[in-house]
Design a protein around this motif. Sequence first.
Motif, PDB file in Angstrom:
ATOM      1  N   ALA A   1       0.829  -1.209   0.000  1.00  0.00           N
ATOM      2  CA  ALA A   1       0.000   0.000   0.000  1.00  0.00           C
ATOM      3  C   ALA A   1       0.863   1.258   0.000  1.00  0.00           C
ATOM      4  CB  ALA A   1      -0.894  -0.017   1.227  1.00  0.00           C
ATOM      5  N   PRO A   2       0.333   2.397  -0.569  1.00  0.00           N
ATOM      6  CA  PRO A   2       1.090   3.651  -0.541  1.00  0.00           C
ATOM      7  C   PRO A   2       1.403   4.030   0.906  1.00  0.00           C
ATOM      8  CG  PRO A   2      -0.900   3.858  -1.876  1.00  0.00           C
ATOM      9  CD  PRO A   2      -0.976   2.534  -1.203  1.00  0.00           C
ATOM     10  N   GLY A   3       2.584   4.582   1.106  1.00  0.00           N
ATOM     11  CA  GLY A   3       2.963   5.007   2.447  1.00  0.00           C
ATOM     12  C   GLY A   3       3.569   3.888   3.272  1.00  0.00           C
ATOM     13  N   ARG A   4       3.547   2.666   2.743  1.00  0.00           N
ATOM     14  CA  ARG A   4       4.161   1.551   3.461  1.00  0.00           C
ATOM     15  C   ARG A   4       5.280   1.000   2.585  1.00  0.00           C
ATOM     16  NH1 ARG A   4      -0.460  -1.730   6.526  1.00  0.00           N
ATOM     17  NH2 ARG A   4       1.378  -2.461   7.572  1.00  0.00           N
ATOM     18  N   LYS A   5       5.977   0.006   3.099  1.00  0.00           N
ATOM     19  CA  LYS A   5       7.046  -0.593   2.285  1.00  0.00           C
ATOM     20  C   LYS A   5       6.388  -1.260   1.065  1.00  0.00           C
ATOM     21  CE  LYS A   5      11.081  -3.537   2.773  1.00  0.00           C
ATOM     22  NZ  LYS A   5      10.960  -4.605   1.869  1.00  0.00           N
ATOM     23  N   ARG A   6       6.806  -0.870  -0.118  1.00  0.00           N
ATOM     24  CA  ARG A   6       6.179  -1.414  -1.314  1.00  0.00           C
ATOM     25  C   ARG A   6       7.209  -1.610  -2.424  1.00  0.00           C
ATOM     26  NH1 ARG A   6       2.726   3.250  -4.160  1.00  0.00           N
ATOM     27  NH2 ARG A   6       1.257   1.536  -4.224  1.00  0.00           N
ATOM     28  N   ARG A   7       6.825  -2.425  -3.377  1.00  0.00           N
ATOM     29  CA  ARG A   7       7.746  -2.700  -4.490  1.00  0.00           C
ATOM     30  C   ARG A   7       7.011  -2.511  -5.819  1.00  0.00           C
ATOM     31  NH1 ARG A   7      12.228  -5.889  -2.888  1.00  0.00           N
ATOM     32  NH2 ARG A   7      11.817  -7.089  -1.006  1.00  0.00           N
ATOM     33  N   ALA A   8       7.745  -2.005  -6.817  1.00  0.00           N
ATOM     34  CA  ALA A   8       7.190  -1.930  -8.173  1.00  0.00           C
ATOM     35  C   ALA A   8       7.745  -3.136  -8.930  1.00  0.00           C
ATOM     36  CB  ALA A   8       7.625  -0.648  -8.845  1.00  0.00           C
ATOM     37  N   LEU A   9       6.863  -3.936  -9.509  1.00  0.00           N
ATOM     38  CA  LEU A   9       7.320  -5.113 -10.259  1.00  0.00           C
ATOM     39  C   LEU A   9       6.899  -4.992 -11.711  1.00  0.00           C
ATOM     40  CD1 LEU A   9       6.438  -8.125  -7.911  1.00  0.00           C
ATOM     41  CD2 LEU A   9       8.446  -6.683  -7.886  1.00  0.00           C
ATOM     42  N   ARG A  10       7.805  -5.373 -12.600  1.00  0.00           N
ATOM     43  CA  ARG A  10       7.429  -5.510 -14.019  1.00  0.00           C
ATOM     44  C   ARG A  10       7.147  -6.987 -14.245  1.00  0.00           C
ATOM     45  NH1 ARG A  10       6.926  -1.511 -17.196  1.00  0.00           N
ATOM     46  NH2 ARG A  10       8.073   0.387 -16.744  1.00  0.00           N
ATOM     47  N   VAL A  11       5.910  -7.300 -14.615  1.00  0.00           N
ATOM     48  CA  VAL A  11       5.505  -8.706 -14.706  1.00  0.00           C
ATOM     49  C   VAL A  11       5.214  -9.079 -16.157  1.00  0.00           C
ATOM     50  CG1 VAL A  11       3.988 -10.456 -13.711  1.00  0.00           C
ATOM     51  CG2 VAL A  11       4.400  -8.350 -12.473  1.00  0.00           C
ATOM     52  N   THR A  12       5.775 -10.233 -16.550  1.00  0.00           N
ATOM     53  CA  THR A  12       5.550 -10.740 -17.909  1.00  0.00           C
ATOM     54  C   THR A  12       4.968 -12.139 -17.816  1.00  0.00           C
ATOM     55  OG1 THR A  12       7.377  -9.484 -18.808  1.00  0.00           O
ATOM     56  CG2 THR A  12       6.730 -11.409 -20.059  1.00  0.00           C
ATOM     57  N   SER A  13       3.936 -12.396 -18.610  1.00  0.00           N
ATOM     58  CA  SER A  13       3.354 -13.749 -18.631  1.00  0.00           C
ATOM     59  C   SER A  13       3.412 -14.267 -20.056  1.00  0.00           C
ATOM     60  CB  SER A  13       1.902 -13.696 -18.147  1.00  0.00           C
ATOM     61  OG  SER A  13       1.231 -14.868 -18.522  1.00  0.00           O
ATOM     62  N   ARG A  14       4.003 -15.459 -20.204  1.00  0.00           N
ATOM     63  CA  ARG A  14       4.089 -16.057 -21.551  1.00  0.00           C
ATOM     64  C   ARG A  14       3.536 -17.468 -21.527  1.00  0.00           C
ATOM     65  NH1 ARG A  14       9.822 -13.850 -22.739  1.00  0.00           N
ATOM     66  NH2 ARG A  14       9.243 -11.694 -23.160  1.00  0.00           N
ATOM     67  N   THR A  15       2.949 -17.859 -22.647  1.00  0.00           N
ATOM     68  CA  THR A  15       2.420 -19.222 -22.742  1.00  0.00           C
ATOM     69  C   THR A  15       3.537 -20.172 -23.124  1.00  0.00           C
ATOM     70  OG1 THR A  15       0.323 -18.322 -23.448  1.00  0.00           O
ATOM     71  CG2 THR A  15       0.672 -20.648 -23.882  1.00  0.00           C
ATOM     72  N   LEU A  16       3.603 -21.294 -22.413  1.00  0.00           N
ATOM     73  CA  LEU A  16       4.616 -22.297 -22.730  1.00  0.00           C
ATOM     74  C   LEU A  16       4.020 -23.303 -23.708  1.00  0.00           C
ATOM     75  CD1 LEU A  16       5.900 -22.940 -19.123  1.00  0.00           C
ATOM     76  CD2 LEU A  16       7.094 -21.725 -20.918  1.00  0.00           C
ATOM     77  N   PRO A  17       4.816 -23.723 -24.688  1.00  0.00           N
ATOM     78  CA  PRO A  17       4.266 -24.703 -25.634  1.00  0.00           C
ATOM     79  C   PRO A  17       4.109 -26.060 -24.964  1.00  0.00           C
ATOM     80  CG  PRO A  17       6.570 -24.225 -26.114  1.00  0.00           C
ATOM     81  CD  PRO A  17       6.182 -23.344 -24.985  1.00  0.00           C
ATOM     82  N   GLY A  18       2.950 -26.687 -25.159  1.00  0.00           N
ATOM     83  CA  GLY A  18       2.726 -28.021 -24.599  1.00  0.00           C
ATOM     84  C   GLY A  18       2.817 -29.058 -25.697  1.00  0.00           C
ATOM     85  N   SER A  19       2.472 -30.288 -25.379  1.00  0.00           N
ATOM     86  CA  SER A  19       2.544 -31.340 -26.390  1.00  0.00           C
ATOM     87  C   SER A  19       1.353 -31.189 -27.341  1.00  0.00           C
ATOM     88  CB  SER A  19       2.505 -32.715 -25.722  1.00  0.00           C
ATOM     89  OG  SER A  19       1.382 -32.788 -24.888  1.00  0.00           O
ATOM     90  N   ASP A  20       1.499 -31.615 -28.559  1.00  0.00           N
ATOM     91  CA  ASP A  20       0.457 -31.555 -29.595  1.00  0.00           C
ATOM     92  C   ASP A  20      -0.059 -30.139 -29.832  1.00  0.00           C
ATOM     93  OD1 ASP A  20       0.734 -34.234 -29.573  1.00  0.00           O
ATOM     94  OD2 ASP A  20      -1.005 -34.608 -28.286  1.00  0.00           O
ATOM     95  N   GLY A  21       0.811 -29.164 -29.651  1.00  0.00           N
ATOM     96  CA  GLY A  21       0.420 -27.782 -29.933  1.00  0.00           C
ATOM     97  C   GLY A  21      -0.503 -27.175 -28.893  1.00  0.00           C
ATOM     98  N   ALA A  22      -0.914 -27.937 -27.880  1.00  0.00           N
ATOM     99  CA  ALA A  22      -1.790 -27.364 -26.838  1.00  0.00           C
ATOM    100  C   ALA A  22      -0.946 -26.500 -25.899  1.00  0.00           C
ATOM    101  CB  ALA A  22      -2.445 -28.489 -26.058  1.00  0.00           C
ATOM    102  N   SER A  23      -1.623 -25.647 -25.109  1.00  0.00           N
ATOM    103  CA  SER A  23      -0.882 -24.798 -24.185  1.00  0.00           C
ATOM    104  C   SER A  23      -0.307 -25.645 -23.046  1.00  0.00           C
ATOM    105  CB  SER A  23      -1.828 -23.738 -23.620  1.00  0.00           C
ATOM    106  OG  SER A  23      -1.294 -23.245 -22.412  1.00  0.00           O
ATOM    107  N   GLY A  24       0.963 -25.374 -22.736  1.00  0.00           N
ATOM    108  CA  GLY A  24       1.603 -26.114 -21.641  1.00  0.00           C
ATOM    109  C   GLY A  24       1.553 -25.317 -20.358  1.00  0.00           C
ATOM    110  N   GLY A  25       0.684 -24.297 -20.281  1.00  0.00           N
ATOM    111  CA  GLY A  25       0.593 -23.452 -19.087  1.00  0.00           C
ATOM    112  C   GLY A  25       1.313 -22.138 -19.319  1.00  0.00           C
ATOM    113  N   GLU A  26       1.478 -21.353 -18.244  1.00  0.00           N
ATOM    114  CA  GLU A  26       2.079 -20.022 -18.375  1.00  0.00           C
ATOM    115  C   GLU A  26       3.349 -19.940 -17.528  1.00  0.00           C
ATOM    116  OE1 GLU A  26       0.194 -17.948 -20.430  1.00  0.00           O
ATOM    117  OE2 GLU A  26      -1.074 -19.718 -20.514  1.00  0.00           O
ATOM    118  N   LEU A  27       4.244 -19.073 -17.978  1.00  0.00           N
ATOM    119  CA  LEU A  27       5.429 -18.773 -17.182  1.00  0.00           C
ATOM    120  C   LEU A  27       5.340 -17.293 -16.826  1.00  0.00           C
ATOM    121  CD1 LEU A  27       8.147 -19.997 -16.199  1.00  0.00           C
ATOM    122  CD2 LEU A  27       9.187 -18.812 -18.106  1.00  0.00           C
ATOM    123  N   VAL A  28       5.359 -16.984 -15.521  1.00  0.00           N
ATOM    124  CA  VAL A  28       5.249 -15.592 -15.096  1.00  0.00           C
ATOM    125  C   VAL A  28       6.578 -15.177 -14.461  1.00  0.00           C
ATOM    126  CG1 VAL A  28       3.931 -13.957 -13.713  1.00  0.00           C
ATOM    127  CG2 VAL A  28       2.808 -15.977 -14.635  1.00  0.00           C
TER     128      VAL A  28
END
Length: 548
Positions: free
Chosen positions: A276-303
Amino acid sequence: MTARAPSTTSVWTEDRTRERAAAINQLLMGLVALIATVVMALSNAIKDADLLVAGVVVMFLTTGGAVAVRWNRLPPLTIAILPAVNIVTIAVLELSSPSAGFSLLWVFPALWLSYSFGWGGALAGSIAATTMFWVTVFALPNAQFRPTMVLLPIAVGALSLVAYLTSRRSTAQRALLSKQGASLTRTLDGVRRQEELVTEVLDAVDFGVVRIDADGATAIANDAHARLQAVAATDEPGTRAIFAADGLTPLDPESEPIARARRGETFESELVWYGAPGRKRRALRVTSRTLPGSDGASGGELVVSQDVTAEVTALRAREDLVSSVSHELRTPLTSILGYLDLALDADGLPPSARANLEVVERNATRLLTIVADILAASADARGGISVTIHPEQTDLTDLIRAAVEGLDTQARGRSITVDDSGVENVSAWVDPLRMRQVVDNLLSNAVKYHHDGGLIEVGLTADRDHAWIVVRDDGPGIPADEVPRLFDRFYRADAVRHTSTHGSGLGLAISQDIMRKQGGEITVRSVEGEGSTFIVRVPVRPQARSTA
Ligand code: ADP
């Protein structure tokens, strides 16, 4: 791969197996002999009862020995005593009642020897059984040739051979299985070691990594992720303080990056504040990408989340500084311009002094525009730029031709050709001054960042709803990873940051804000080394809900 004949020890590799096999073989042997004896006794076919009793006693003793002796403590070959004793015992039983068919029992010790000691055992067992059989036949007073004298040895020999071959095959299969088992264990060990290594590496880095399965469950989360997220905890259990890029707008749980990634969303370098503002806080740059799974299906996400608190704080400090400095500059500049106006209004001013004062006024006005731009960009740095828009039906063709003309001297000085043959007759609902500011900025950038002798093409066209302005150059272009940041305030590409080409990095940010306020947009396509194309889209008529 060739299968090896079993050695005398190969069958008995496991001590307990050897003991157990000896006991089972001998018990079976004893049981069959016992049944045969009982049948003999009942059918009254006994010729020599003493021999029969002797044979049965020896058989019992052998069986007791097979069970009681710790064969695993003796050399493997000693166990051959049991079938050898059995062969002799069967001979005694055979002599006690020749018509009873005890001779069939020789098959048992012969098989036992073949199975346990390979081809050597098969040969020894067959020879021993045959010899004993012939001895019992010739020991009878009226001994004469009988077909069984040949048939029985052949049967025993053939069965021994089959037992030997079967045991050889099963030994080979066992060897193959244990080899495969060992290789599987090695592979599993390798996989486990690799997994440990990945975990160690992930825990050592200082950016958060979370792997989300295709079904939304967290598969891996490293130490840094937990550390970075920890600041979001609040005094109220179960709630977390997470804010949007401005650091002030709270994000509901469904909008926070990890929740979005769980739903399969992908995004790039999104700025989020944890804490929260006024308390100890961090700014994060977050990226989410889809991982390739078997048979072209999504293998989940990597954050992946990176702590950019220091960078963001420094950026804000710079914006604050720029804003206060430019604010301080504006007051004396306005005063200078006021006094210049007075001086220029004065009668009897020598022409040369007037010309000089006009140059001063032009430059002071320019300086004031720059200061106003900087102020506009930084005063409301956390939101958009505060520009006021007064739209009207504007002839874009004239506006663009005037802008090209204004740039003519500069372009010609560097032998750059500006081709405006693609400008059609189009009018649109825009603020003419602001629109000129945007076109001037795109054109002056195209000239400024171009190499001498280059080509710039300017185009204008319209469809039913929008007018489209295109400024294309075959200049140096912009690297793909920098393109998304071009419209950020104060952003200048790496290639120009340390050159003598001046700029504030504000032009495109301001132009984009101006266009958005008019319901339009600027987009860019650029290929490094080939050139850039800036495309401006703007509505041709007033919009139902004006954003001006
Ligand atoms: P400034 O020109 O004052 O630096 P702008 O916001 O107008 O600021 O442009 C931002 C950055 O975009 C520039 O610093 C430059 O690196 C890059 N840029 C803009 N237009 C072009 C172009 N036509 N060719 C190559 N780079 C460009």
